[in-house]
Design an enzyme around this catalytic site. Structure first.
Site, PDB file in Angstrom:
ATOM      1  N   GLY A 140      35.757   1.676 -68.642  1.00 54.16           N
ATOM      2  CA  GLY A 140      35.456   3.028 -68.159  1.00 54.16           C
ATOM      3  C   GLY A 140      36.229   4.073 -68.954  1.00 54.16           C
ATOM      4  O   GLY A 140      35.719   5.156 -69.250  1.00 54.16           O
ATOM      5  N   GLN A 180      40.370   9.880 -65.765  1.00 57.34           N
ATOM      6  CA  GLN A 180      39.316   9.715 -66.773  1.00 57.34           C
ATOM      7  C   GLN A 180      38.487  10.984 -66.882  1.00 57.34           C
ATOM      8  O   GLN A 180      38.126  11.406 -67.980  1.00 57.34           O
ATOM      9  CB  GLN A 180      38.450   8.507 -66.427  1.00 57.34           C
ATOM     10  CG  GLN A 180      39.243   7.205 -66.558  1.00 57.34           C
ATOM     11  CD  GLN A 180      38.417   5.968 -66.290  1.00 57.34           C
ATOM     12  OE1 GLN A 180      37.278   6.055 -65.840  1.00 57.34           O
ATOM     13  NE2 GLN A 180      38.988   4.811 -66.560  1.00 57.34           N
ATOM     14  N   SER A 195      46.081   2.193 -70.476  1.00 55.37           N
ATOM     15  CA  SER A 195      45.709   3.621 -70.447  1.00 55.37           C
ATOM     16  C   SER A 195      46.332   4.372 -71.625  1.00 55.37           C
ATOM     17  O   SER A 195      45.672   5.182 -72.279  1.00 55.37           O
ATOM     18  CB  SER A 195      46.199   4.273 -69.155  1.00 55.37           C
ATOM     19  OG  SER A 195      45.427   3.840 -68.081  1.00 55.37           O
ATOM     20  N   ASP A 199      44.806   1.210 -59.100  1.00 55.32           N
ATOM     21  CA  ASP A 199      44.671  -0.062 -59.823  1.00 55.32           C
ATOM     22  C   ASP A 199      45.527  -1.173 -59.210  1.00 55.32           C
ATOM     23  O   ASP A 199      45.322  -2.353 -59.491  1.00 55.32           O
ATOM     24  CB  ASP A 199      45.065   0.116 -61.297  1.00 55.32           C
ATOM     25  CG  ASP A 199      44.039   0.938 -62.062  1.00 55.32           C
ATOM     26  OD1 ASP A 199      42.909   1.122 -61.559  1.00 55.32           O
ATOM     27  OD2 ASP A 199      44.359   1.391 -63.179  1.00 55.32           O
TER      28      ASP A 199
HETATM   29  C1  S3P Z   1      42.420   5.172 -66.012  1.00 57.71           C
HETATM   30  C2  S3P Z   1      42.282   5.894 -64.880  1.00 57.71           C
HETATM   31  C3  S3P Z   1      41.933   5.324 -63.571  1.00 57.71           C
HETATM   32  C4  S3P Z   1      42.172   3.820 -63.542  1.00 57.71           C
HETATM   33  C5  S3P Z   1      41.656   3.133 -64.768  1.00 57.71           C
HETATM   34  C6  S3P Z   1      42.290   3.710 -66.027  1.00 57.71           C
HETATM   35  C7  S3P Z   1      42.722   5.870 -67.268  1.00 57.71           C
HETATM   36  O1  S3P Z   1      40.576   5.588 -63.299  1.00 57.71           O
HETATM   37  O2  S3P Z   1      41.591   3.251 -62.395  1.00 57.71           O
HETATM   38  O3  S3P Z   1      41.948   1.745 -64.709  1.00 57.71           O
HETATM   39  O4  S3P Z   1      43.123   5.225 -68.242  1.00 57.71           O
HETATM   40  O5  S3P Z   1      42.547   7.098 -67.289  1.00 57.71           O
HETATM   41  P1  S3P Z   1      40.153   7.000 -62.655  1.00 57.71           P
HETATM   42  O6  S3P Z   1      40.859   8.031 -63.413  1.00 57.71           O
HETATM   43  O7  S3P Z   1      38.681   7.121 -62.792  1.00 57.71           O
HETATM   44  O8  S3P Z   1      40.591   6.901 -61.226  1.00 57.71           O
END
Ligand code: S3P
Length: 426
Positions: free
Chosen positions: A93, A168, A22, A313
């Site tokens: 994502g 995210q 992240s 996670d």
């Molecule tokens: C992440 C946020 C999380 C997490 C993903 C990484 C990030 O998702 O599950 O593996 O780097 O911002 P969400 O924010 O959609 O829950």
């Protein structure tokens, strides 16, 4: 590919893990916006991070990699080149959603696509707030990838209450908000990870059980040096392995200790885990330090709903800790698990059933009980890196070992998993 694992009796020694996924995505994206050269050290060499690098290269950003460091030559405010092909976020994502925030504020057209798993994940959650900011972004087939992003001259500031606690979504808005003179705020009732705020040095206020993060062009980044602490979500697989094997003692070096990321670790301590945390320092507002983990006897505890977004996670590997602990393991209020790299509730339920455990599936969670019965059938990764590592760890703990089909998906976040296991097993 089917990978076979035999039972491990104990783990010991020292482990250094690749940088946090992240934080690394954000360091790359933020460096690409700054005007000039930024230096990133301990950058992980994983498929997800390489997806971000490739997208940035298609936008005219030079990224020079030297072993685990990278030099990023950012192009300054609205300095990206219009891409001459679709940008491919692969399985990531974070790449798709954060980059969409940045690209929605540019004055050229772009398309973000991804692999099959990413193309089935929800994007409406970012399209809605970005449209409220005056961006022009469209998804396909029920607002999924590919995202078609059209040029805009100017975007407007918003005050946005996050409907889903998601870093995210929050980060997509904050990165778009960097492109407006006026202040945008994102309001969270349940906290999500805060790396974007930390790396940009944003103002964050805790007010009446709400967390308000504010951004404007005043926060636009300048070239910087980033040290990416080790990935705590990756570390958790080894923490659980060390806790559940006899006579083990494992030292995991320079791991991210950001308080929005250590909740799963705290939970394992509450379950009886002998884990020492040695805070070493801070880099770009991100704390890091060492973990010393010793074999422990664990008992399941009730997991409160507040912590779900902050352990999302780690739920797969926590459930492995749960099946070797006293009592039963239950997760509720975690419907977000259904829209991760795989439907993780289904992936976990299917795999636990393979070894005869009783799994009761809820729309927003699951409960595991019963005892282990060997079937000899391989576990399935469902193309999901965390599911692959979860059942690799479980296989290492089982008397008869186990197999993981589709194990290669570990490449997404941690291609060196096998070498790391070998380095601590004896
Ligand atoms: C992440 C946020 C999380 C997490 C993903 C990484 C990030 O998702 O599950 O593996 O780097 O911002 P969400 O924010 O959609 O829950």
């Amino acid at each position: 590919m089917i990978q076979t694992f035999s039972k491990i009796n104990r783990v010991s020694g020292t482990l250094t893990l690749p940088g946090d996924k992240s934080i690394a995505h954000r360091a790359l994206l933020i460096s690409s916006l700054a005007d000039g050269k930024s230096v990133i050290s301990n950058l992980p060499n994983s498929d997800d991070l390489n997806s971000t690098i490739k997208c940035l290269e298609s936008l005219g950003i030079k990224v020079e990699k030297k072993s685990d460091a990278a030099f990023v030559y950012g192009k300054g405010f609205k300095g990206y080149y219009p891409p001459n092909k679709s940008l491919n976020a692969g399985n990531s994502g974070t790449t798709a959603r954060l980059l969409a925030g940045i690209l929605s504020a540019q004055n050229f057209e772009s398309i973000i696509e991804g692999d099959k798993s990413l193309s089935s994940r929800p994007m409406k959650r970012i399209i809605e707030p970005l449209m409220l900011m005056g961006c022009n972004i469209k998804g396909e087939n029920d607002e999924k990838l590919p995202l078609q992003i059209y040029p805009v001259e100017k975007i407007s500031a918003i005050k946005y209450n996050l409907p889903v606690p998601s870093a995210q979504i929050k980060s997509s808005i904050l990165l778009a908000g960097l492109h407006s003179e006026d202040e945008s705020s994102v309001i969270e009732v349940k906290q999500s990870r805060n790396h974007t705020e930390n790396l940009l040095g944003l103002k964050v206020v805790n007010d009446d059980d709400k967390i308000i993060s504010t951004v404007s062009k005043k926060n636009y980044p300048v070239p910087n040096e980033y040290f990416i602490p080790g990935d705590i979500s990756t570390a958790m697989f080894f923490v659980v392995l060390a806790l559940l094997t006899q006579n083990s003692e494992l030292n995991i070096k320079n791991i991210s200790l950001n308080p929005t990321r250590t909740i799963a670790l705290n939970l394992l301590m509450k379950m009886g885990g002998n884990i020492e945390v040695d805070l070493k320092g801070e880099s770009n507002n991100e704390p890091y330090g060492d973990l010393i983990v010793k074999s422990s006897k664990l008992s399941n505890v009730k997991i409160d709903t507040e912590s779900i977004p902050l352990i999302i996670d780690e739920i797969p590997i926590l459930s492995v800790a749960g099946i070797f602990s006293e009592g039963f393991f239950e997760i509720k209020s975690a419907s977000e698990l259904r829209v991760k790299e795989s439907d993780r509730i289904k992936s976990l339920a299917t795999n636990f059933s393979i070894i005869g455990l009783d799994v009761e599936e809820f729309s927003d969670g699951f409960r595991i009980s019963g005892g282990i019965k060997y079937s000899g059938k391989p576990f399935q990764s469902f193309g999901d890196h965390r599911v692959a590592m979860t059942f690799a760890i479980l296989s290492l703990l089982l008397e008869k070992g186990g197999k993981v089909d589709g194990f290669e998906s570990v490449r997404i976040s941690n291609p060196d998993f096998i070498t790391q296991v070998a380095s601590i097993s004896n």
